[in-house]
Design a protein around this motif. Structure first.
Motif, PDB file in Angstrom:
ATOM      1  N   ALA A 114     -49.897 -11.047  20.390  1.00 17.72           N
ATOM      2  CA  ALA A 114     -50.796 -11.932  21.151  1.00 17.72           C
ATOM      3  C   ALA A 114     -52.163 -11.288  21.334  1.00 17.72           C
ATOM      4  O   ALA A 114     -52.270 -10.080  21.565  1.00 17.72           O
ATOM      5  CB  ALA A 114     -50.190 -12.245  22.513  1.00 17.72           C
ATOM      6  N   ASN A 115     -53.178 -12.111  21.250  1.00 13.82           N
ATOM      7  CA  ASN A 115     -54.536 -11.671  21.566  1.00 13.82           C
ATOM      8  C   ASN A 115     -54.671 -11.671  23.098  1.00 13.82           C
ATOM      9  O   ASN A 115     -54.564 -12.724  23.722  1.00 13.82           O
ATOM     10  CB  ASN A 115     -55.528 -12.648  20.930  1.00 13.82           C
ATOM     11  CG  ASN A 115     -56.964 -12.274  21.194  1.00 13.82           C
ATOM     12  OD1 ASN A 115     -57.236 -11.290  21.887  1.00 13.82           O
ATOM     13  ND2 ASN A 115     -57.881 -13.053  20.650  1.00 13.82           N
ATOM     14  N   PRO A 116     -54.924 -10.525  23.709  1.00 20.18           N
ATOM     15  CA  PRO A 116     -54.976 -10.483  25.177  1.00 20.18           C
ATOM     16  C   PRO A 116     -56.343 -10.839  25.757  1.00 20.18           C
ATOM     17  O   PRO A 116     -56.530 -10.816  26.972  1.00 20.18           O
ATOM     18  CB  PRO A 116     -54.654  -9.013  25.483  1.00 20.18           C
ATOM     19  CG  PRO A 116     -55.225  -8.265  24.310  1.00 20.18           C
ATOM     20  CD  PRO A 116     -55.107  -9.174  23.111  1.00 20.18           C
TER      21      PRO A 116
ATOM     22  N   ALA B 124     -56.007 -19.902  29.049  1.00 17.53           N
ATOM     23  CA  ALA B 124     -55.750 -21.338  28.876  1.00 17.53           C
ATOM     24  C   ALA B 124     -54.592 -21.606  27.914  1.00 17.53           C
ATOM     25  O   ALA B 124     -54.099 -22.722  27.848  1.00 17.53           O
ATOM     26  CB  ALA B 124     -57.017 -22.034  28.380  1.00 17.53           C
ATOM     27  N   HIS B 125     -54.159 -20.552  27.209  1.00 16.93           N
ATOM     28  CA  HIS B 125     -53.052 -20.777  26.271  1.00 16.93           C
ATOM     29  C   HIS B 125     -51.707 -20.781  26.989  1.00 16.93           C
ATOM     30  O   HIS B 125     -51.603 -20.412  28.160  1.00 16.93           O
ATOM     31  CB  HIS B 125     -53.070 -19.725  25.155  1.00 16.93           C
ATOM     32  CG  HIS B 125     -52.962 -18.302  25.630  1.00 16.93           C
ATOM     33  ND1 HIS B 125     -51.807 -17.758  26.145  1.00 16.93           N
ATOM     34  CD2 HIS B 125     -53.888 -17.304  25.670  1.00 16.93           C
ATOM     35  CE1 HIS B 125     -52.011 -16.488  26.453  1.00 16.93           C
ATOM     36  NE2 HIS B 125     -53.274 -16.196  26.197  1.00 16.93           N
ATOM     37  N   GLY B 126     -50.676 -21.184  26.253  1.00 21.78           N
ATOM     38  CA  GLY B 126     -49.329 -21.212  26.805  1.00 21.78           C
ATOM     39  C   GLY B 126     -48.580 -19.922  26.503  1.00 21.78           C
ATOM     40  O   GLY B 126     -49.198 -18.891  26.194  1.00 21.78           O
ATOM     41  N   SER B 127     -47.247 -20.000  26.567  1.00 23.99           N
ATOM     42  CA  SER B 127     -46.425 -18.789  26.449  1.00 23.99           C
ATOM     43  C   SER B 127     -46.214 -18.377  24.996  1.00 23.99           C
ATOM     44  O   SER B 127     -45.640 -17.320  24.742  1.00 23.99           O
ATOM     45  CB  SER B 127     -45.080 -19.035  27.124  1.00 23.99           C
ATOM     46  OG  SER B 127     -44.409 -20.083  26.449  1.00 23.99           O
ATOM     47  N   ALA B 128     -46.666 -19.205  24.048  1.00 23.58           N
ATOM     48  CA  ALA B 128     -46.613 -18.898  22.599  1.00 23.58           C
ATOM     49  C   ALA B 128     -45.291 -18.261  22.187  1.00 23.58           C
ATOM     50  O   ALA B 128     -45.283 -17.126  21.684  1.00 23.58           O
ATOM     51  CB  ALA B 128     -47.808 -18.019  22.207  1.00 23.58           C
ATOM     52  N   PRO B 129     -44.168 -18.963  22.357  1.00 25.23           N
ATOM     53  CA  PRO B 129     -42.875 -18.335  22.037  1.00 25.23           C
ATOM     54  C   PRO B 129     -42.763 -17.876  20.593  1.00 25.23           C
ATOM     55  O   PRO B 129     -42.012 -16.950  20.294  1.00 25.23           O
ATOM     56  CB  PRO B 129     -41.846 -19.440  22.341  1.00 25.23           C
ATOM     57  CG  PRO B 129     -42.599 -20.657  22.702  1.00 25.23           C
ATOM     58  CD  PRO B 129     -44.027 -20.309  22.909  1.00 25.23           C
ATOM     59  N   ASP B 130     -43.570 -18.491  19.693  1.00 26.10           N
ATOM     60  CA  ASP B 130     -43.492 -18.083  18.278  1.00 26.10           C
ATOM     61  C   ASP B 130     -43.914 -16.639  18.045  1.00 26.10           C
ATOM     62  O   ASP B 130     -43.518 -16.023  17.060  1.00 26.10           O
ATOM     63  CB  ASP B 130     -44.330 -19.048  17.398  1.00 26.10           C
ATOM     64  CG  ASP B 130     -45.770 -19.210  17.876  1.00 26.10           C
ATOM     65  OD1 ASP B 130     -46.027 -19.074  19.087  1.00 26.10           O
ATOM     66  OD2 ASP B 130     -46.648 -19.481  17.036  1.00 26.10           O
ATOM     67  N   ILE B 131     -44.737 -16.088  18.948  1.00 26.51           N
ATOM     68  CA  ILE B 131     -45.174 -14.697  18.743  1.00 26.51           C
ATOM     69  C   ILE B 131     -44.740 -13.779  19.888  1.00 26.51           C
ATOM     70  O   ILE B 131     -45.114 -12.614  19.921  1.00 26.51           O
ATOM     71  CB  ILE B 131     -46.710 -14.602  18.545  1.00 26.51           C
ATOM     72  CG1 ILE B 131     -47.462 -15.257  19.717  1.00 26.51           C
ATOM     73  CG2 ILE B 131     -47.135 -15.217  17.217  1.00 26.51           C
ATOM     74  CD1 ILE B 131     -48.963 -14.937  19.722  1.00 26.51           C
TER      75      ILE B 131
HETATM   76  P1  ATP Z   1     -49.047 -25.060  26.646  1.00 30.22           P
HETATM   77  O1  ATP Z   1     -48.705 -26.498  26.469  1.00 30.22           O
HETATM   78  O2  ATP Z   1     -48.219 -24.356  27.660  1.00 30.22           O
HETATM   79  O3  ATP Z   1     -50.526 -24.803  26.797  1.00 30.22           O
HETATM   80  P2  ATP Z   1     -48.834 -24.905  23.829  1.00 30.22           P
HETATM   81  O4  ATP Z   1     -47.551 -25.472  23.383  1.00 30.22           O
HETATM   82  O5  ATP Z   1     -50.062 -25.732  23.738  1.00 30.22           O
HETATM   83  O6  ATP Z   1     -48.669 -24.338  25.307  1.00 30.22           O
HETATM   84  P3  ATP Z   1     -49.551 -22.232  23.141  1.00 30.22           P
HETATM   85  O7  ATP Z   1     -48.496 -21.414  23.754  1.00 30.22           O
HETATM   86  O8  ATP Z   1     -50.885 -22.195  23.774  1.00 30.22           O
HETATM   87  O9  ATP Z   1     -49.021 -23.689  22.938  1.00 30.22           O
HETATM   88  O10 ATP Z   1     -49.705 -21.818  21.617  1.00 30.22           O
HETATM   89  C1  ATP Z   1     -50.308 -22.649  20.645  1.00 30.22           C
HETATM   90  C2  ATP Z   1     -50.518 -21.826  19.387  1.00 30.22           C
HETATM   91  O11 ATP Z   1     -51.531 -20.855  19.614  1.00 30.22           O
HETATM   92  C3  ATP Z   1     -49.283 -21.079  18.948  1.00 30.22           C
HETATM   93  O12 ATP Z   1     -49.166 -21.114  17.550  1.00 30.22           O
HETATM   94  C4  ATP Z   1     -49.516 -19.677  19.406  1.00 30.22           C
HETATM   95  O13 ATP Z   1     -48.915 -18.717  18.594  1.00 30.22           O
HETATM   96  C5  ATP Z   1     -51.036 -19.549  19.390  1.00 30.22           C
HETATM   97  N1  ATP Z   1     -51.476 -18.709  20.494  1.00 30.22           N
HETATM   98  C6  ATP Z   1     -51.541 -19.050  21.798  1.00 30.22           C
HETATM   99  N2  ATP Z   1     -51.989 -18.039  22.545  1.00 30.22           N
HETATM  100  C7  ATP Z   1     -52.223 -17.024  21.699  1.00 30.22           C
HETATM  101  C8  ATP Z   1     -52.688 -15.678  21.865  1.00 30.22           C
HETATM  102  N3  ATP Z   1     -53.017 -15.190  23.070  1.00 30.22           N
HETATM  103  N4  ATP Z   1     -52.812 -14.905  20.779  1.00 30.22           N
HETATM  104  C9  ATP Z   1     -52.508 -15.381  19.564  1.00 30.22           C
HETATM  105  N5  ATP Z   1     -52.058 -16.621  19.338  1.00 30.22           N
HETATM  106  C10 ATP Z   1     -51.911 -17.451  20.384  1.00 30.22           C
END
Ligand code: ATP
Length: 371
Positions: free
Chosen positions: A300-302, A287-294
């Motif tokens: 990333a937690n898989p 359900a998470h996004g691409s998390a460009p920050d990490i």
């Molecule tokens: P989207 O709108 O596409 O769902 P988003 O902008 O809400 O994306 P995410 O990419 O889901 O954002 O990330 C939100 C936060 O959660 C970020 O700080 C990211 O680093 C962290 N995060 C998301 N997924 C993971 C993961 N698999 N492991 C660790 N941290 C994660």
């Protein structure tokens, strides 16, 4: 008749590729552990990087290939730095949801031992619920795919912009049917089998309509205990007493928000698995996004992707007549539970010392140990 399933794999952007690799590694190992033949993969390029390189958000013919597969697995799509001229992010997956009518967004929320519990109450340790988020209409109907938002005044400098909350009878009926079936299935597996309709029926006529169809469908499922909650009260209850709930069904935007909140209760987005199910197709993705920050940092937690992979095996078991796939899915869930209990899973996301590769290896080792 049983057959070898085909999975369309879209790695996507950012951490999408890394978590997809993890999910494919673990699903293959779990199938091997139960003596089942693995599925075949059809890799499809799509996402923001694809758009930047080729001008298309999915490779030519990719949507059709995704539609002909038994399931679609998607890592994550979108990069904030790459956008359409109107400022919106690249999101071909919204089109896939619409094209294949993947109306039931299933988001399980489970607490694992030693994973962070944000609530002090001891009952939070047993948290196990499912949010079903309608995924093709509701308040997302106008977004990206159906650009029917009324714009008042000059389109270049509007005086007001509206988005539509669309609730159709057909989709809502199918959604509630799906929710009742899922609640019944959980009941058969020894869980509470209680279904809550989450809405805002006291304010919006579309939401009163959503609830009226829930009531209509509920008459065909007298064994399932039902309840209602307004979405604002649900947000409160999600923090105050989430253990009182089992399966919750709601429109798209409410589900988008509450599933992030629920994911936060049991750790973070890296635990939030998701399946988007329609009548003929299904897409599984964290359900998470691409998390460009990490991205690109092995941080990333898989587990969200791996648990989404397990949901996909469960779906393929029913679709392709492969009971061993269901057993493989259960193996993955058991390995993650046992791994957390033994403190072998310590994701960086929760301040632990394990990145994507180390986490994947630890789940793999646990899978082999429980063979
Ligand atoms: P989207 O709108 O596409 O769902 P988003 O902008 O809400 O994306 P995410 O990419 O889901 O954002 O990330 C939100 C936060 O959660 C970020 O700080 C990211 O680093 C962290 N995060 C998301 N997924 C993971 C993961 N698999 N492991 C660790 N941290 C994660």
């Amino acid at each position: 008749m049983a057959r070898i399933p085909k999975v369309a794999v879209i790695r996507g952007d950012g951490i999408g590729g890394d978590v997809t690799d993890a999910a494919l590694t673990i699903t293959a190992a779990a199938l091997d552990a139960v003596g089942a033949t693995g599925f075949t993969c059809d890799n499809i390029e799509a996402g923001a990087a694809c758009f930047q390189r080729t001008g298309k958000d999915i490779e030519p013919g990719g949507e059709e290939r995704a539609g002909s597969a038994d399931a679609i697995f998607l890592g994550a799509i979108g990069l904030p730095s790459i956008r359409h001229p109107d400022g919106t992010e690249i999101s071909p997956h919204l089109r896939l949801r619409d094209r294949f009518q993947l109306y039931a967004g299933v988001r399980p929320v489970r607490a694992y031992p030693n994973a962070p519990q944000r609530l002090a109450d001891p009952r939070a340790a047993d948290l196990d619920l499912v949010i079903i988020r309608e995924s093709t209409e509701g308040l997302f109907y106008s977004a990206a795919v159906h650009d029917r938002s009324p714009v008042e005044g000059d389109p270049a400098a509007p005086s007001a912009v509206s988005d539509i909350m669309r609730i159709s009878a057909d989709t809502t009926r199918k959604l509630h049917e799906f929710a009742f079936r899922l609640a019944a299935r959980r009941g058969r597996r020894g869980k509470r089998a209680r279904l809550t309709c989450v809405d805002k029926a006291n304010v919006f006529k579309s939401q009163a309509f959503f609830r009226s169809i829930f009531d209509e469908v509920s008459t065909f499922h007298p064994d399932i205990e039902t309840g209602y909650n307004y979405v604002d009260a649900m947000a409160l209850d999600m923090v105050r007493q989430p253990w009182e709930f089992d399966v919750m069904v709601m429109e798209n935007m409410f589900g988008d928000i509450l599933s992030d909140l629920a994911g936060g209760l049991v750790g973070g987005m890296g635990m939030a698995a998701c399946g988007e199910i329609g009548d003929d197709n299904a897409l599984f993705q964290p359900a998470h996004g691409s998390a460009p920050d990490i991205a690109g940092r092995d941080m990333a937690n898989p587990l969200a992707a791996i648990l989404s992979g397990a949901m996909m095996l469960d779906y393929l078991a029913a679709r392709c007549g492969l009971p061993a796939y269901e057993a493989a899915a259960a193996r993955i869930e058991d390995a993650i539970t046992a791994g957390f209990a033994a403190n072998e899973l310590r994701p960086m996301e929760f301040g632990g010392d394990m990145g994507t590769i180390a986490m994947t290896d630890a789940v793999l080792a646990r899978l082999h140990r429980t063979e």
